[in-house]
Design an enzyme around this catalytic site. Sequence first.
Site, short mmCIF file in Angstrom:
data_model
loop_
_atom_site.label_atom_id
_atom_site.label_comp_id
_atom_site.label_asym_id
_atom_site.label_seq_id
_atom_site.Cartn_x
_atom_site.Cartn_y
_atom_site.Cartn_z
N GLN A 282 26.91 50.16 46.10
CA GLN A 282 27.07 51.15 45.02
C GLN A 282 25.76 51.80 44.60
OE1 GLN A 282 29.76 52.48 43.66
NE2 GLN A 282 31.24 51.20 44.74
N CYS B 211 40.88 47.56 44.97
CA CYS B 211 41.54 46.47 45.68
C CYS B 211 42.33 45.61 44.71
CB CYS B 211 40.51 45.59 46.38
SG CYS B 211 39.13 46.51 47.03
#
Length: 382
Positions: free
Chosen positions: A176, A321
């Site tokens: 990230q 997810c």
Amino acid sequence: MKVYFDNAATTRTCDEAIDAMLPFFTTKFGNASSLHSWGREAREALEKSRETVAAFLGADADEIIFTSGGTESDNIAIRGIASRHGSGHIITSAVEHPAALETCRYLEKKGFSVTYLPVDRYGMVDVEMLERELRDDTILISIMHANNEIGTIEPIEKIGRIARKHGIPFHTDAVQSAGKLPIDVKNMPVDMLSISSHKLHGPKGVGALYVKRGVKLESLMHGGGHERGLRPSTENVAGIVGFARACEIALDSMKEDAAAMGKLRDIIIGGVLEIEESYLTGHPTERLPNNASFYFRGIEGESLILMLDSMGIAASTGSACSSKKLQASHVLLATGIRPEDAHGSLRISLSRYNTREEVDYFLETLPGVIEELRKISPLWPK
Ligand SMILES: *Cc1c(COP(=O)(O)O)cnc(C)c1O
């Protein structure tokens, strides 16, 4: 208006990366291991890309292993160290991405012992606790650079210095942060670092693992010996070329992009927090310039995402997810947020392509959506 605010899940492949990739599907399709001119052309492109990705991280080219993405990079690093030792103790955190967290859980089942460090209410790992948890048989520390759900930047410099002091390899998942925060492994006490192409405007299915020279990993896969034996399989040359081009652009424009995204992020945070019973998650200052994350009392995250989607706005709740599992985010729970509040989370993640107009549209739209959802919520009024 269509607004894409889910750049922590994936980003649009930039035009420059697509242009760079195209010839490698058409005329330059060779196998980089072949000896003829097609092969040499592919090999040259592969090694040039390796230099570009290395420069992006401040590494040397021979320290870069190309992989299929962030998940594979994390697995090669963590399991690669674990297999080499056969047993031992691993330190990670409670807020890691599943790519690292589930890998540690798997190793725990296989007999390794794992410490999952708790975090404070901002999602920050306690460095002193980390040092106290070290054992004689500690073989690895794996702590992410920046969190994918709440954007908190972990103190990886301090963690790495402790790791160095005790001679323990340190892996960080920088999927990230890459392209948003400066990364220079030459000046960071990091031994392994994972990045992923599709989180920084490259194509999906490509990533890299930086492995500092001298760090030894056991391979998880066996085959033709590609990528120093750590990732055998014919190289995804087109994908790697696109990934490298995306890294090049990210490096060139990181400063301006981060500043611009940071401004939009702050406008979003200011605007959203005007809504009654809305709360910022993650660290107030030590956070990614493109992450604005919240929870709203009396709101169900999935409904919020679908309502926003019907208004043309793509965002996420929990992580992409975990949101399908309908379980509250392990990251938010680790920060001490109550499960019913964690279910009302919203993550806005920006890219360099987002605009002020999009932010204004979002801030005009959100309060009405929250109000509508609260009208039908059994959890509201509190
Ligand atoms: C997306 C993500 C990954 C997984 O990367 P893939 O390339 O999708 O496998 C790993 N870690 C973090 C922090 C991520 O955000």
